[in-house]
Design a protein around this motif. Structure first.
Motif, PDB file in Angstrom:
ATOM      1  N   ASP A   4       0.876  -1.169   0.000  1.00  0.00           N
ATOM      2  CA  ASP A   4       0.000   0.000   0.000  1.00  0.00           C
ATOM      3  C   ASP A   4       0.915   1.221   0.000  1.00  0.00           C
ATOM      4  N   LEU A  33      -3.941  -2.126   8.471  1.00  0.00           N
ATOM      5  CA  LEU A  33      -3.330  -2.620   7.233  1.00  0.00           C
ATOM      6  C   LEU A  33      -2.583  -3.928   7.475  1.00  0.00           C
ATOM      7  N   TYR A  38      -1.266  -6.561   4.513  1.00  0.00           N
ATOM      8  CA  TYR A  38      -0.275  -5.731   3.824  1.00  0.00           C
ATOM      9  C   TYR A  38       1.080  -5.860   4.524  1.00  0.00           C
ATOM     10  N   LYS A 158      -6.484   5.514  -6.372  1.00  0.00           N
ATOM     11  CA  LYS A 158      -6.819   5.136  -4.992  1.00  0.00           C
ATOM     12  C   LYS A 158      -8.168   4.430  -4.963  1.00  0.00           C
ATOM     13  N   SER A 190      -3.645   1.896  -4.598  1.00  0.00           N
ATOM     14  CA  SER A 190      -3.339   2.060  -3.180  1.00  0.00           C
ATOM     15  C   SER A 190      -4.574   2.595  -2.459  1.00  0.00           C
ATOM     16  N   SER A 191      -4.491   2.636  -1.146  1.00  0.00           N
ATOM     17  CA  SER A 191      -5.680   3.000  -0.363  1.00  0.00           C
ATOM     18  C   SER A 191      -5.927   4.500  -0.336  1.00  0.00           C
ATOM     19  N   TYR A 204      -6.819  -6.429   0.137  1.00  0.00           N
ATOM     20  CA  TYR A 204      -6.510  -6.354  -1.295  1.00  0.00           C
ATOM     21  C   TYR A 204      -7.353  -7.341  -2.092  1.00  0.00           C
ATOM     22  N   PHE A 225      -1.090  -4.611  -6.717  1.00  0.00           N
ATOM     23  CA  PHE A 225      -0.665  -4.586  -5.322  1.00  0.00           C
ATOM     24  C   PHE A 225       0.642  -5.328  -5.083  1.00  0.00           C
TER      25      PHE A 225
END
Length: 306
Positions: A4, A33, A38, A158, A190-191, A204, A225
């Protein structure tokens, strides 16, 4: 590894330091996360030249992200630093070289087509971040996007814009345009995690399923990812962790596993834990070895003559 690369660091300029309240929220976000699987996280400092006119002259003061405050995650997460320059004019690129010395990743968020074209053709970047919640600054052309991908510059969007119902429609339309222009490659998801909106964080696997609905196949969606995100990290860190990006001081595992580097930086420069380890030590040793080899060659030549 699951990456991330966009967790918003809650500071507004180079001199501001994170408050205890925001630090607690950030740690909660990182813990979330970690629980979602992650392994590599980049803390993102967003820099707007329109709002922050002055930057420190001292290179060691350029990075406001203090990773030493997150020591409890040292064995659990690999934490990197990133800066995103929100640029609306090409004159705002003058400090990019400085940023590359202290941040692991350097990103441009263009607001018009001229900035996008100049960034792709003239700058050595890691990411181009696109604000998918609003209308794109220009029509995404296949030639433009693929020329950036061939240089190693990836495009980021995002997934929290997809989850937010108020921005979902525009985000889906923009992501489809980027998928079409890039031919489903050279992208990173990504977040964009904001510590005040932790409810937008997703595993993910959930995001991959969502991207498959939009138009990506499962393998490409996973690469956003994994493979492509790791390539972005490697490219950014090779800039200072290798000799002319040819001879690496340590292997790829050392570039991605930055625990030793963080501790060395903290010990060698008290109070400045965010300076990246460069290749100066390696180049110095290499010069010494070259001189020794030349001296040996001269001695061997003299012996042969005698």
């Amino acid at each position: 590894m699951i990456c991330d690369l966009n967790v918003i660091y809650p500071v507004t300029d180079f001199t501001t330091r994170i408050t205890e309240k925001d630090l607690t929220k950030l740690k909660c976000g990182l813990s979330t996360l970690e629980q979602l699987g992650y392994t590599h996280v980049a803390l993102n400092f967003r820099y707007s030249p329109q709002l922050v006119k002055k930057i420190p002259n001292n290179v060691n003061e350029l990075n406001p992200i203090d990773v030493t405050q997150l020591q409890e995650f040292k064995e659990r997460l690999k934490i990197f630093t990133r800066i995103t320059v929100i640029a609306n004019d090409t004159s705002q690129f003058q400090h990019i070289a400085k940023f590359q010395q202290v941040f692991d990743l350097v990103t441009i968020e263009p607001t018009n087509e001229k900035v996008l074209q100049t960034a792709i053709s003239n700058l050595d970047l890691d990411l181009i971040s696109m604000d998918m919640a609003n209308r794109l600054p220009c029509y995404m052309k296949h030639k433009t996007v693929c020329s950036a991908v061939e240089k190693g510059i990836y495009f980021e969007f995002k997934y929290n814009d997809l989850i937010n119902s108020s921005t979902r429609s525009m985000t889906i339309s923009n992501i489809k345009q980027l998928i079409r222009a890039s031919r489903s490659r050279g992208m990173v998801c990504s977040s964009g995690l904001d510590i005040d909106h932790l409810h937008f964080v997703r595993s993910y696997h959930d995001v991959v399923n969502l991207l498959c609905v939009i138009g990506l196949d499962n393998a490409r969606a996973s690469q956003l990812f994994k493979d492509w995100s790791s390539k972005v990290l490697l490219n950014g860190r090779l800039r200072v962790k290798s000799f002319k990006q040819t001879v690496v001081i340590s292997g790829d595992d050392g570039l991605i596993d930055n625990r030793l580097e963080t501790s060395v930086s903290a010990e060698s420069k008290p109070g400045v834990s965010n300076t990246k380890m460069d290749a100066s030590g390696y180049t110095h040793e290499k010069r010494k070895l070259d001189l020794l080899e030349r001296e040996k060659a001269k001695l061997e030549a003299k012996k042969q003559k005698l």
